[in-house]
Scaffold this motif. Structure first.
Motif, PDB file in Angstrom:
ATOM      1  N   ALA A 241       1.655   5.207 -14.274  1.00 32.13           N
ATOM      2  CA  ALA A 241       0.785   4.647 -13.505  1.00 32.13           C
ATOM      3  C   ALA A 241       0.492   3.313 -14.350  1.00 32.13           C
ATOM      4  N   LYS A 242       0.852   2.966 -15.655  1.00 32.21           N
ATOM      5  CA  LYS A 242       0.448   1.826 -16.309  1.00 32.21           C
ATOM      6  C   LYS A 242       1.723   0.943 -16.666  1.00 32.21           C
ATOM      7  N   THR A 243       3.043   1.679 -16.717  1.00 32.54           N
ATOM      8  CA  THR A 243       4.279   0.930 -16.604  1.00 32.54           C
ATOM      9  C   THR A 243       5.016   1.971 -15.965  1.00 32.54           C
ATOM     10  N   SER A 244       5.622   1.382 -14.869  1.00 36.94           N
ATOM     11  CA  SER A 244       6.533   1.876 -13.432  1.00 36.94           C
ATOM     12  C   SER A 244       7.631   2.429 -14.543  1.00 36.94           C
ATOM     13  N   PRO A 245       8.395   3.426 -13.877  1.00 35.41           N
ATOM     14  CA  PRO A 245       9.603   3.732 -14.219  1.00 35.41           C
ATOM     15  C   PRO A 245      10.582   2.790 -14.193  1.00 35.41           C
ATOM     16  N   TYR A 246      10.535   1.821 -13.226  1.00 33.94           N
ATOM     17  CA  TYR A 246      11.382   0.806 -13.061  1.00 33.94           C
ATOM     18  C   TYR A 246      11.306  -0.284 -14.308  1.00 33.94           C
ATOM     19  N   GLU A 247      10.155  -0.538 -14.226  1.00 35.59           N
ATOM     20  CA  GLU A 247       9.839  -1.639 -15.458  1.00 35.59           C
ATOM     21  C   GLU A 247      10.041  -1.065 -16.680  1.00 35.59           C
ATOM     22  N   PHE A 248       9.926   0.211 -16.670  1.00 38.15           N
ATOM     23  CA  PHE A 248      10.381   0.821 -18.082  1.00 38.15           C
ATOM     24  C   PHE A 248      11.728   0.723 -18.420  1.00 38.15           C
ATOM     25  N   TYR A 249      12.615   1.172 -17.200  1.00 35.04           N
ATOM     26  CA  TYR A 249      13.906   1.092 -17.098  1.00 35.04           C
ATOM     27  C   TYR A 249      14.560  -0.381 -17.455  1.00 35.04           C
ATOM     28  N   GLN A 250      14.010  -1.272 -16.775  1.00 39.37           N
ATOM     29  CA  GLN A 250      14.259  -2.771 -17.027  1.00 39.37           C
ATOM     30  C   GLN A 250      14.328  -3.185 -18.330  1.00 39.37           C
ATOM     31  N   TYR A 251      13.205  -2.958 -19.054  1.00 41.45           N
ATOM     32  CA  TYR A 251      12.758  -3.244 -20.559  1.00 41.45           C
ATOM     33  C   TYR A 251      13.977  -2.816 -21.442  1.00 41.45           C
ATOM     34  N   TRP A 252      14.456  -1.539 -21.490  1.00 39.03           N
ATOM     35  CA  TRP A 252      15.610  -1.314 -22.142  1.00 39.03           C
ATOM     36  C   TRP A 252      16.955  -1.786 -21.729  1.00 39.03           C
ATOM     37  N   ARG A 253      17.129  -2.113 -20.165  1.00 40.28           N
ATOM     38  CA  ARG A 253      18.283  -2.714 -19.726  1.00 40.28           C
ATOM     39  C   ARG A 253      18.256  -4.030 -20.404  1.00 40.28           C
ATOM     40  N   ASN A 254      17.487  -4.644 -20.793  1.00 38.89           N
ATOM     41  CA  ASN A 254      17.394  -6.120 -21.171  1.00 38.89           C
ATOM     42  C   ASN A 254      17.279  -6.477 -22.625  1.00 38.89           C
ATOM     43  N   VAL A 255      17.291  -5.271 -23.429  1.00 39.40           N
ATOM     44  CA  VAL A 255      17.322  -5.615 -24.979  1.00 39.40           C
ATOM     45  C   VAL A 255      18.573  -6.478 -25.366  1.00 39.40           C
ATOM     46  N   THR A 256      18.278  -6.970 -26.429  1.00 39.08           N
ATOM     47  CA  THR A 256      19.166  -8.053 -27.044  1.00 39.08           C
ATOM     48  C   THR A 256      20.380  -7.160 -27.595  1.00 39.08           C
ATOM     49  N   ASP A 257      21.694  -7.638 -27.442  1.00 35.36           N
ATOM     50  CA  ASP A 257      22.917  -6.869 -27.589  1.00 35.36           C
ATOM     51  C   ASP A 257      23.018  -6.231 -29.031  1.00 35.36           C
ATOM     52  N   ALA A 258      22.184  -7.131 -30.033  1.00 34.11           N
ATOM     53  CA  ALA A 258      22.099  -6.446 -31.524  1.00 34.11           C
ATOM     54  C   ALA A 258      21.599  -5.456 -31.738  1.00 34.11           C
ATOM     55  N   ASP A 259      20.321  -5.215 -30.601  1.00 35.51           N
ATOM     56  CA  ASP A 259      19.415  -3.880 -30.766  1.00 35.51           C
ATOM     57  C   ASP A 259      20.045  -2.675 -30.047  1.00 35.51           C
ATOM     58  N   VAL A 260      21.124  -2.630 -29.349  1.00 38.05           N
ATOM     59  CA  VAL A 260      21.544  -1.654 -28.639  1.00 38.05           C
ATOM     60  C   VAL A 260      21.976  -0.410 -29.305  1.00 38.05           C
ATOM     61  N   GLU A 261      22.693  -0.455 -30.252  1.00 38.01           N
ATOM     62  CA  GLU A 261      23.280   0.640 -31.033  1.00 38.01           C
ATOM     63  C   GLU A 261      22.023   1.421 -31.703  1.00 38.01           C
ATOM     64  N   LYS A 262      20.867   0.576 -32.235  1.00 42.41           N
ATOM     65  CA  LYS A 262      19.787   1.007 -32.972  1.00 42.41           C
ATOM     66  C   LYS A 262      19.043   1.842 -31.951  1.00 42.41           C
ATOM     67  N   CYS A 263      18.745   1.478 -30.907  1.00 48.27           N
ATOM     68  CA  CYS A 263      18.160   1.891 -29.996  1.00 48.27           C
ATOM     69  C   CYS A 263      18.642   3.382 -29.370  1.00 48.27           C
ATOM     70  N   LEU A 264      20.039   3.376 -29.266  1.00 53.92           N
ATOM     71  CA  LEU A 264      20.563   4.416 -28.700  1.00 53.92           C
ATOM     72  C   LEU A 264      20.442   5.598 -29.914  1.00 53.92           C
TER      73      LEU A 264
END
Length: 405
Positions: A241-264
């Motif tokens: 209700a505060k951050t929609s699943p779509y907005e949540f998904y898009q946040y991680w879809r748009n992380v910088t290339d350098a942060d992908v492995e750490k986040c995974l």
């Protein structure tokens, strides 16, 4: 591989008090450990995500998480990382927030049959006799040493209240109380809690002459050292209700290339071999890794169905086809027609302010149905709606639907 090695390999561990002893402890017994959560809102946010992942890894290895809700300490406020004093909260608000937390934690933690506990430090802190506590606990704390703690330095510049100064003592007391009640031997928390955690470890070792340990995990930051989880609307909340699943998904879809492995590594349960493979992708191929990251993280927080919906909405926007129902939607009433598009989008939080919106329009960063909006005074009219909705594009990657209610 022990759970300590798992946490280390995935990049969780920042500091430990007694590494060799902790390793030995994990190998020889099932350890009760705790992580504290201050109920300062009615939802957890992405800053709490790491703590829940740590608890999940530990529980999967057979150890018992204790989720300590700070119903007592929240009435004081943790000064760690703060430049201003927090507002005090009522017991009713705290109780409501605690219930919200447990629902969200149950996606990660199994609370059945005593496999995990959720306790509230208000149960003991609010019953303390001040004089007795001073005599019992006070001799074990050096004011000179407390003032050197990182958690107080920022607040000292504006003025540290005596109320906040007590926070470290209260957190240390929590550890000792959990040790008495549940044989809790380990406190874990974000690296900004290091000073508070050491205080608890030393209190138990000095006063009780018992083994106690502390471990901090890395804070979730970008490769540039900035905290992750901040959006234009504020925190990245786990409550849909505060951050929609779509907005949540898009946040991680748009992380910088350098942060992908750490986040995974930190925010999914994918095997490290797969994490490293995805993290090694280059150029356009790294987008495949970002899609995996966004899907896996959204699935953990919101479930597979919502993750699929968010994924499909993102793909529909990218390809210009498909179902857009999961794109963030702004419902319009009759009263909204005749308003400036800038005013409407600022009101709905698409822009943080009207001045931000004006700058974006002047820089050709706003589109309506693929048409650039160049006039800051552009007025929204009902005649524009030949279809059931209009698609607003902000910048390169953010989309919103306007629909007539």
């Amino acid at each position: 591989m022990s759970v300590f090695d798992t946490l280390k390999e995935r990049g969780f561990i920042a500091q430990v008090t007694h590494e060799n002893e902790i390793r030995e402890l994990f190998d020889k017994e099932k350890v009760s450990f705790y992580i504290g959560f201050d109920p300062t809102a009615d939802s957890l946010h992405v800053g709490h995500f790491l703590g829940m992942m740590v608890m999940a890894h530990m529980q999967q290895a057979g150890h018992r998480p204790i989720c300590l809700i700070g119903g007592g300490t929240a009435t004081v406020g943790d000064p760690s990382g703060k430049t201003d004093m927090r507002k005090m909260m009522t017991d009713e608000v705290i109780a409501h927030n605690c219930e919200c937390f447990k629902k969200q934690m149950q996606r990660f933690i199994d609370f059945s049959d005593g496999k995990a506990l959720m306790v509230n430090n208000g149960d003991w802190l609010k019953k303390l006799n001040y004089i007795e506590m001073l005599r019992d606990i006070g001799p074990h704390f050096s004011v000179n040493r407390m003032l050197t703690a990182e958690c107080y330095k920022q607040r000292m510049e504006k003025g540290l209240t005596f109320l906040e100064f007590n926070y470290m003592i209260m957190q240390a007391y929590d550890f000792m109380e959990l040790n008495h009640r549940y044989d809790c031997k380990l406190e874990m928390g974000g690296d900004d809690q290091w000073s508070n955690i050491i205080a608890g470890v030393e209190l138990i070792r000095r006063k009780e002459a018992k083994a106690a340990f502390g471990l901090t995990f890395t804070l979730l930051t970008t490769s540039e050292g900035k905290k992750m989880g901040k959006t234009e609307k504020g925190a990245l909340w786990l409550d849909p209700a505060k951050t929609s699943p779509y907005e949540f998904y898009q946040y991680w879809r748009n992380v910088t290339d350098a942060d992908v492995e750490k986040c995974l590594a930190l925010l999914t349960f994918l095997p490290m071999k797969e994490v490293k493979r995805l993290g090694s992708l280059q150029d356009q191929a790294i987008n495949d890794a970002k899609k995996v990251l966004a899907f896996e993280v959204t699935k953990l927080i919101h479930g597979e169905a919502e993750a699929l919906s968010a994924q499909q909405a993102a793909e529909a926007l990218f390809n210009g086809t498909g179902n857009l129902d999961n794109v963030p939607t702004i419902e319009l009433s009759e009263a909204d027609f005749g308003l400036k598009l800038l005013d409407l989008l600022a009101r709905e939080g698409v822009f943080a302010s009207k001045s931000e919106g004006r700058r974006l329009i002047q820089q050709n960063g706003l589109s309506l149905q693929d048409e650039k909006i160049t006039d800051v005074d552009f007025v929204l009219s009902k005649e524009l709606f030949s279809e059931k909705s209009l698609l607003v594009k902000k910048g390169k990657k953010k989309y919103y639907r306007l629909v007539i209610a």
